[in-house]
Design a protein around this motif. Structure first.
Motif, PDB file in Angstrom:
ATOM      1  N   ARG A 258       0.830  -1.204   0.000  1.00  0.00           N
ATOM      2  CA  ARG A 258       0.000   0.000   0.000  1.00  0.00           C
ATOM      3  C   ARG A 258       0.869   1.260   0.000  1.00  0.00           C
ATOM      4  O   ARG A 258       0.495   2.272  -0.607  1.00  0.00           O
ATOM      5  CB  ARG A 258      -0.920  -0.013   1.214  1.00  0.00           C
ATOM      6  CG  ARG A 258      -2.045   1.018   1.130  1.00  0.00           C
ATOM      7  CD  ARG A 258      -3.072   0.791   2.207  1.00  0.00           C
ATOM      8  NE  ARG A 258      -4.145   1.762   2.148  1.00  0.00           N
ATOM      9  CZ  ARG A 258      -5.226   1.662   1.407  1.00  0.00           C
ATOM     10  NH1 ARG A 258      -5.381   0.594   0.637  1.00  0.00           N
ATOM     11  NH2 ARG A 258      -6.169   2.596   1.412  1.00  0.00           N
ATOM     12  N   MET A 259       2.018   1.209   0.661  1.00  0.00           N
ATOM     13  CA  MET A 259       2.939   2.340   0.625  1.00  0.00           C
ATOM     14  C   MET A 259       3.454   2.571  -0.792  1.00  0.00           C
ATOM     15  O   MET A 259       3.635   3.721  -1.224  1.00  0.00           O
ATOM     16  CB  MET A 259       4.111   2.098   1.574  1.00  0.00           C
ATOM     17  CG  MET A 259       3.792   2.309   3.032  1.00  0.00           C
ATOM     18  SD  MET A 259       5.217   1.974   4.095  1.00  0.00           S
ATOM     19  CE  MET A 259       6.289   3.307   3.591  1.00  0.00           C
ATOM     20  N   GLY A 260       3.699   1.492  -1.532  1.00  0.00           N
ATOM     21  CA  GLY A 260       4.134   1.644  -2.916  1.00  0.00           C
ATOM     22  C   GLY A 260       3.094   2.337  -3.773  1.00  0.00           C
ATOM     23  O   GLY A 260       3.419   3.212  -4.583  1.00  0.00           O
ATOM     24  N   THR A 261       1.824   1.962  -3.580  1.00  0.00           N
ATOM     25  CA  THR A 261       0.753   2.630  -4.321  1.00  0.00           C
ATOM     26  C   THR A 261       0.668   4.111  -3.964  1.00  0.00           C
ATOM     27  O   THR A 261       0.550   4.976  -4.843  1.00  0.00           O
ATOM     28  CB  THR A 261      -0.586   1.946  -4.018  1.00  0.00           C
ATOM     29  OG1 THR A 261      -0.493   0.552  -4.326  1.00  0.00           O
ATOM     30  CG2 THR A 261      -1.706   2.565  -4.837  1.00  0.00           C
ATOM     31  N   ALA A 262       0.749   4.420  -2.664  1.00  0.00           N
ATOM     32  CA  ALA A 262       0.694   5.819  -2.241  1.00  0.00           C
ATOM     33  C   ALA A 262       1.919   6.594  -2.714  1.00  0.00           C
ATOM     34  O   ALA A 262       1.809   7.773  -3.088  1.00  0.00           O
ATOM     35  CB  ALA A 262       0.581   5.896  -0.717  1.00  0.00           C
ATOM     36  N   ALA A 263       3.097   5.947  -2.726  1.00  0.00           N
ATOM     37  CA  ALA A 263       4.314   6.626  -3.177  1.00  0.00           C
ATOM     38  C   ALA A 263       4.235   6.966  -4.658  1.00  0.00           C
ATOM     39  O   ALA A 263       4.725   8.021  -5.087  1.00  0.00           O
ATOM     40  CB  ALA A 263       5.531   5.758  -2.892  1.00  0.00           C
ATOM     41  N   ARG A 264       3.625   6.089  -5.463  1.00  0.00           N
ATOM     42  CA  ARG A 264       3.474   6.393  -6.886  1.00  0.00           C
ATOM     43  C   ARG A 264       2.598   7.620  -7.093  1.00  0.00           C
ATOM     44  O   ARG A 264       2.872   8.460  -7.959  1.00  0.00           O
ATOM     45  CB  ARG A 264       2.886   5.187  -7.618  1.00  0.00           C
ATOM     46  CG  ARG A 264       3.874   4.065  -7.841  1.00  0.00           C
ATOM     47  CD  ARG A 264       3.373   3.079  -8.879  1.00  0.00           C
ATOM     48  NE  ARG A 264       2.186   2.379  -8.423  1.00  0.00           N
ATOM     49  CZ  ARG A 264       2.209   1.232  -7.754  1.00  0.00           C
ATOM     50  NH1 ARG A 264       3.368   0.685  -7.450  1.00  0.00           N
ATOM     51  NH2 ARG A 264       1.093   0.641  -7.383  1.00  0.00           N
TER      52      ARG A 264
END
Length: 701
Positions: A258-264
């Protein structure tokens, strides 16, 4: 004209032409809207021929063009779709089967997406919240939904590998009795003796003692059951340990994903207002909105996003206009306020330590007084978590940060308070369970833990986490009924200056997010000692969603200062990762260092919980042992490490290239924006000159 290059580029990219016909010998398709007064000579027309790259080896035409990504009017798209359906191309049976298969897969994907959007938890409520209160408040409820799903899936994991096998094999498998340890260490009987007064059941429900203590809710009820058969074997202690480890690993994977999605999202928007205004204006509208209600909600959501960008830009301009002396005064103010905040936090820590120590020393009291002593650490922690963040929020307003920065600063201070306060509670329990790590002390010499006060110390830690979770839910209910609703009624029905000055409350996102992070950290900390705590937390978060939704729509007003939801969403997950790290440290130390209770639990035979792993390893077959030894040897680990380094270097290089490309594109966007501003200024200047000349000519006439 300025639009000619754009039209020429559109012809090259999308393959439609302007004129009397299509490329080739095909007859032109002429479409016209009823309300349009424009000639068909200038109307965009569709190129039926696919590019040469789309033809296969047999010369057959490929798939029809995808109309969704083409910049064509809806009327033309409908007509093209009808003509495509009427075309009967001469293709082989293999090609026809491929087309049918592709079409069926596309239809299946569309149906699956529609079904998922229909069954998505609280989708309509979240859309309504985002439209009325902005993306910042909506990010809190999205975060809450993520935690609900995470806890429920975690409970299914624990139930499948620990709870259900323990229930099924409790009367079937072999459960050994510890006869090697001292007799005093094995004395543990939580069942009450004799007649129990009815209200004691209610007290036991709140404190986790009595009938609640000796149940599947807590660690002490699980046996060291082992089921062995010629074709099947199941080891409850080993399953208990590996399920706990996999539970933590699963939560970490979900958080990082989920952090990867938010970071994108943060990378696309730049984490600031740079280029975000154009993105909102040109790409934020949802053309699937149906009805006035959905349209108004979307309009409000876009309004809040634009308000955030404009407010942050104005704050940046004011900060850039400060003189050197004003900057020195501002930074000195921020440093002094930071020391004040830390002073409040340290005072809260000391209060928690004193309350926990007093509660454990008076844990033998009965009745209502005993219940108060049991809940004294929870009461002090909750009071500190309510008062200190409230004061820190006011201090953050004095420091004059940007709205998004104010949220992050307040969140950091509250995170430090909540997580370290939980750490203070755990440290106090550890010091009393292990005699401050000194096994030579009189109370800890015999069993290597304080068996007189804590005959089953794992259950006592689980009871503390259970009480913190339950007390947090009760506090939310009490605040909703006794504070928030009366405040709204007084403000709406009393016209005094005091009531109007107090006003309706705002939905403070940092404090509410910290409540979620704190509750989830408590669950992670206590999951090893209270396996059903994820289920309790799932029910708690579901109730909390509806409580917060009610108080948001009935008791709160829209925030006077909004903040960006993209960076805040990412930071919420970073804070949650801090809580996971604290709980992981507690779990690792409990598994490896502290002696398990000898009178309860599945690890009563072992010097540490982790000791069952090497013992079970040597019970495996020789082939399995050799394979696992090979995986742990240098012959396997060194090549694996080298391969991992190569793959990591590749992805780092790829990310660097993409980062440079994104930076160049942003620079080009800035230049394009400046060019457009220059052209607009030139047009305004020419228009002004034209008006002056026209006015002068009229005056001469």
């Amino acid at each position: 004209m300025a639009s000619e290059p754009w039209r020429q580029g559109a012809r090259e990219v999308y393959g439609y032409t302007e004129g009397n016909g299509y490329p080739g010998d095909q007859q032109s398709l002429r479409l016209r809207r009823v309300s349009s007064q424009v000639s068909n000579q200038n109307y965009p027309q569709f190129d039926w021929n696919p590019p040469p790259a789309e033809k296969d080896e047999e010369g057959n035409r490929g798939q029809p063009r995808d109309l969704r990504g083409s910049p064509l009017p809806m009327a033309l798209k409908r007509a093209v779709r009808q003509v495509q359906q009427m075309q009967v191309p001469v293709v082989s049976s293999r090609e026809s089967w491929k087309r049918k298969k592709t079409k069926s897969l596309h239809k299946l994907k569309d149906n699956a997406r529609g079904w998922l959007s229909f069954v998505t938890l609280w989708s309509k409520s979240l859309q309504k919240i985002g439209g009325n209160f902005g993306g910042g408040v909506q990010s809190y409820f999205l975060f809450l939904r993520f935690l609900v799903v995470l806890n429920f899936v975690s409970f299914l994991l624990i139930a499948g590998f620990v709870l259900i096998p323990s229930i099924v094999f409790r009367s079937v498998g072999d459960s050994l009795v510890n006869s090697t340890g001292p007799k005093e260490c094995m004395e543990y009987d939580p069942n009450p003796q004799g007649l129990v007064v009815f209200y004691n059941y209610f007290l036991n429900l709140l404190s986790g003692t009595g009938f609640m203590e000796y149940s599947y809710l807590f660690y002490g009820y699980y046996n060291n059951t082992t089921v062995e058969d010629s074709n099947f074997s199941y080891n409850i202690p080993l399953a208990y340990l590996f399920t706990a480890v996999f539970y933590f690993t699963f939560c970490l994977i979900c958080i990082i994903a989920r952090m990867g999605t938010a970071a994108r999202v943060v990378m696309v928007t730049g984490g600031s207002a740079v280029g975000n205004y154009s993105m909102i204006v040109f790409t934020s509208w949802d053309y699937g909105c149906l009805g006035d209600r959905a349209t108004k909600l979307k309009q409000k959501n876009i309004h809040y996003r634009l308000q955030v960008d404009l407010e942050e830009e104005s704050i940046k301009k004011r900060a850039a206009a400060l003189t050197l002396g004003q900057k020195i005064v501002l930074y000195a103010l921020r440093v002094s306020m930071c020391f004040v905040s830390f002073g409040l936090i340290i005072a809260a820590f000391y209060g928690i330590f004193v309350a926990t120590d007093f509660s454990q020393k008076n844990s033998g009291e009965q009745g209502i007084l005993g219940l108060i002593f049991e809940y004294l650490p929870s009461i002090v922690i909750t009071a500190g978590n309510f008062l200190v963040p409230l004061l820190c929020d006011q201090i953050a307003l004095i420091e004059r940060y940007a709205p998004s920065t104010t949220v992050i600063v307040a969140l950091l201070r509250a995170v430090f308070l909540r997580l370290v306060s939980l750490g203070v509670l755990l440290f106090t329990l550890w010091s009393q369970i292990t005699c401050v790590g000194e096994t030579t002390v009189k109370d800890c010499t015999l069993c290597q833990y304080n068996y007189k006060v804590y005959p089953c110390w794992e259950t006592r830690v689980g009871q503390e986490m259970y009480k913190l979770t339950l007390f947090d839910l009760l506090i939310n209910i009490v605040v909703l009924i006794l504070v928030e609703f009366p405040r709204r009624m007084v403000v709406d029905n009393w016209s005094s200056k005091l009531a109007q000055w107090v006003g309706r409350q705002e939905f403070v996102v940092p404090a509410n997010v910290l409540g979620l992070v704190y509750g989830q950290t408590v669950v992670w900390t206590g999951a090893l000692f209270c396996p059903l705590l994820p289920l309790i937390n799932t029910i708690k978060f579901v109730l909390l969603f509806y409580f917060k939704k009610i108080t948001l729509f009935y008791n709160c007003r829209p925030a006077l200062k909004t903040f960006r939801s993209t960076t805040s969403t990412f930071f919420f997950l970073v804070v949650l990762l801090f809580g996971w790290s604290l709980a992981t440290v507690v779990m690792i130390y409990s598994l490896s260092e502290i002696r398990p209770s000898m009178g309860c639990g599945p690890f009563r035979f072992f010097p540490s919980m982790w000791s069952i792993v090497p013992k079970s390893f040597y019970n495996l077959s020789e082939i399995t042992q050799e394979f696992l030894f090979f995986i742990g040897s240098q012959a396997f680990s060194i090549p694996l490490f080298a391969l991992s380094c190569v793959v990591m270097c590749y992805f780092v290089t790829l990310a660097s290239v993409y980062g440079k490309s994104v930076a160049l594109l942003r620079a080009q966007l800035k230049l394009e924006g400046r060019d457009k501003q220059f052209l607009v200024k030139q047009i305004e200047e020419l228009s002004r000159q034209h008006q002056i000349l026209k006015h002068t000519a009229g005056a001469h006439d």
